[in-house]
Design a protein around this motif. Structure first.
Motif, mmCIF file in Angstrom:
data_model
loop_
_atom_site.group_PDB
_atom_site.id
_atom_site.type_symbol
_atom_site.label_atom_id
_atom_site.label_comp_id
_atom_site.label_asym_id
_atom_site.label_seq_id
_atom_site.Cartn_x
_atom_site.Cartn_y
_atom_site.Cartn_z
ATOM 1 N N THR A 44 -1.507 5.738 8.873
ATOM 2 C CA THR A 44 -0.046 5.595 8.918
ATOM 3 C C THR A 44 0.296 4.413 9.808
ATOM 4 O O THR A 44 -0.031 4.406 10.994
ATOM 5 N N THR A 46 2.894 2.231 11.808
ATOM 6 C CA THR A 46 4.194 2.382 12.454
ATOM 7 C C THR A 46 4.577 1.080 13.125
ATOM 8 O O THR A 46 3.813 0.535 13.919
ATOM 9 N N THR A 48 7.357 -0.672 15.598
ATOM 10 C CA THR A 48 8.353 -0.307 16.604
ATOM 11 C C THR A 48 9.023 -1.550 17.173
ATOM 12 O O THR A 48 8.436 -2.635 17.176
ATOM 13 N N LYS A 315 10.981 3.430 16.557
ATOM 14 C CA LYS A 315 10.234 3.338 15.310
ATOM 15 C C LYS A 315 11.149 2.773 14.227
ATOM 16 O O LYS A 315 12.151 3.387 13.844
ATOM 17 N N GLN A 317 9.749 1.283 11.221
ATOM 18 C CA GLN A 317 9.107 1.354 9.912
ATOM 19 C C GLN A 317 7.900 2.268 9.993
ATOM 20 O O GLN A 317 7.163 2.253 10.984
ATOM 21 N N SER A 318 7.676 3.050 8.957
ATOM 22 C CA SER A 318 6.517 3.942 8.914
ATOM 23 C C SER A 318 6.004 3.994 7.476
ATOM 24 O O SER A 318 6.772 4.295 6.550
ATOM 25 N N GLU A 320 2.736 5.535 5.228
ATOM 26 C CA GLU A 320 1.530 6.366 5.188
ATOM 27 C C GLU A 320 0.475 5.728 4.294
ATOM 28 O O GLU A 320 0.794 5.127 3.262
#
Length: 392
Positions: A44, A46, A48, A315, A317-318, A320
């Motif tokens: 995942t 991430t 920030t 955060k 954008q994330s 997976e």
């Protein structure tokens, strides 16, 4: 020197030089450059944004004197914890006490004067009543007297009656004059009482107390110096509901919202804290074109000083299952990103496509596969197909 000997020596030196150069080149090609590597992962990703702000109290109250008197006592120092009502500063009250004594003396004098006037009015009214009663009796008796017809006595009785009525009117004049003095005395008395109240308030103002529970900051008071109205002697900062304030630009604001959880770190405190955004302004500051964001710190059970440096990780954008590579491996040539991919004992220059770059890793969409090793340390000494060794 014999020409043959000279040529022989020259050829010998050239052969030696060529031999040395050959040996050096071979050694260079065989020397492996020590490097460190990291693995390309599928995880995942991430991204920030980092914001830097400061901790501030939810309430800060400046301590301002309303009395321009010298300071005779300073009872607190910077950093002292105080409770509402605690005595902070004592001012010189000698002049104010003298003014209060004079105002009270004026009230006493005017009250006595008013009492005397009221007594005089009552006495005049009593005397007037007695006189009026006697005059009325005399008029009644005169009216009851039977006089002969065409007698001069009737004219005399009328004249006496008129005189008595005029006398009755005159007896009330003194009381009216005395009564007219009362409003003036009462007005002066109210003014004197107002002076007493003002002096009492000024006397109370020479004892400057804490308006709220909190911590003393920015003391600007010294014993013997005047307490100037409008110039704060100190500031009391509330020790409840400490908050951190950050400035968010227009791009960052698109990724944050009220109640969103952010990670907060504060200088001199080892832990980080996941806390919700309390407020986010709708309109930007016209001077900085940034939006104000606040985070309450009341869930933190450690002592936090005000005006401490605070950092918020947001955060933005994330993704997976993203393919990620360490930012330490990244290199750029004409804005094209590339890495050195490890293949056996060689470093192979490999162009990549970066979709998004985070603080520690980047999300890539082409050029590498999961499990690939890339050079992170020693990459600046490499060229394509450089021989490498691994640092231990």
């Amino acid at each position: 020197m014999n020409i043959k000997v000279f040529l022989l020596l020259t050829m010998t030196l050239l052969l030696a030089a060529c031999s040395e150069d050959k040996i050096t080149s071979e050694n260079t090609s065989n020397n492996a450059i020590p490097v460190e590597t990291s693995e390309v992962k599928q995880e995942t990703f991430t991204k920030t944004a980092e914001l830097v702000g400061k901790t501030v109290p939810s309430e800060q109250v400046p301590i301002i004197s309303s009395v321009p008197s010298p300071i005779t006592k300073v009872n607190v120092e910077d950093g002292d914890a105080v409770q509402a009502g605690d005595l902070l500063f004592q001012l010189d009250d000698s002049d104010i006490r003298q003014q209060l004594a004079q105002a009270r003396s004026a009230v006493t004098t005017l009250e006595n004067t008013r009492n005397q006037v009221n007594a005089a009015i009552q006495q005049q009214r009593s005397t007037q009543s007695q006189i009026n009663s006697a005059i009325n009796d005399a008029i009644t008796q005169l009216e009851d007297i039977e006089l002969p017809e065409e007698s001069q006595g009737e004219e005399a009785v009328g004249t006496v009656t008129e005189t008595l009525n005029q006398l009755k009117q005159l007896t009330g004049t003194g009381s009216a004059i005395t009564s007219n003095a009362l409003p003036l005395i009462n007005a002066q008395l109210e003014q004197a009482r107002q002076g007493v109240r003002q002096a009492e308030q000024a006397l109370n103002a020479t004892k400057i107390t804490a308006p709220i529970d909190g911590t003393i900051e920015q003391i600007n008071a010294k014993e013997g110096a005047p307490a100037l109205p409008g110039s704060p002697l100190a500031i009391v900062s509330s020790k409840n509901e400490l908050k951190a304030i950050f400035q968010v630009n227009e791009f960052q604001k698109e990724n944050v919202s009220k109640d969103m959880i952010v990670t907060i770190s504060i200088d001199d405190i080892d832990d980080t804290f996941d806390l919700p955004i309390q407020t986010l302004s709708d309109e930007p500051n016209p001077e900085t074109n940034t939006y104000s964001m606040t985070v309450l710190l009341d869930q933190i059970d450690k002592p936090i000083p005000s005006d401490a440096l605070a950092t918020a990780q947001i955060k933005t954008q994330s993704v997976e299952g993203a393919l990620t590579v360490s930012n330490k491996a990244l290199l750029f040539e004409d804005e094209q990103p590339y890495v050195f991919l490890v293949q056996k004992d060689r470093a192979i220059k490999q162009e990549i496509t970066i979709e998004a770059q985070g603080n520690r890793t980047s999300y890539i969409t082409s050029g590498l596969e999961k499990g690939d090793l890339v050079v992170t340390d020693g990459k600046y000494q490499l060229t394509n197909r450089s021989k490498i060794s691994f640092k231990k």
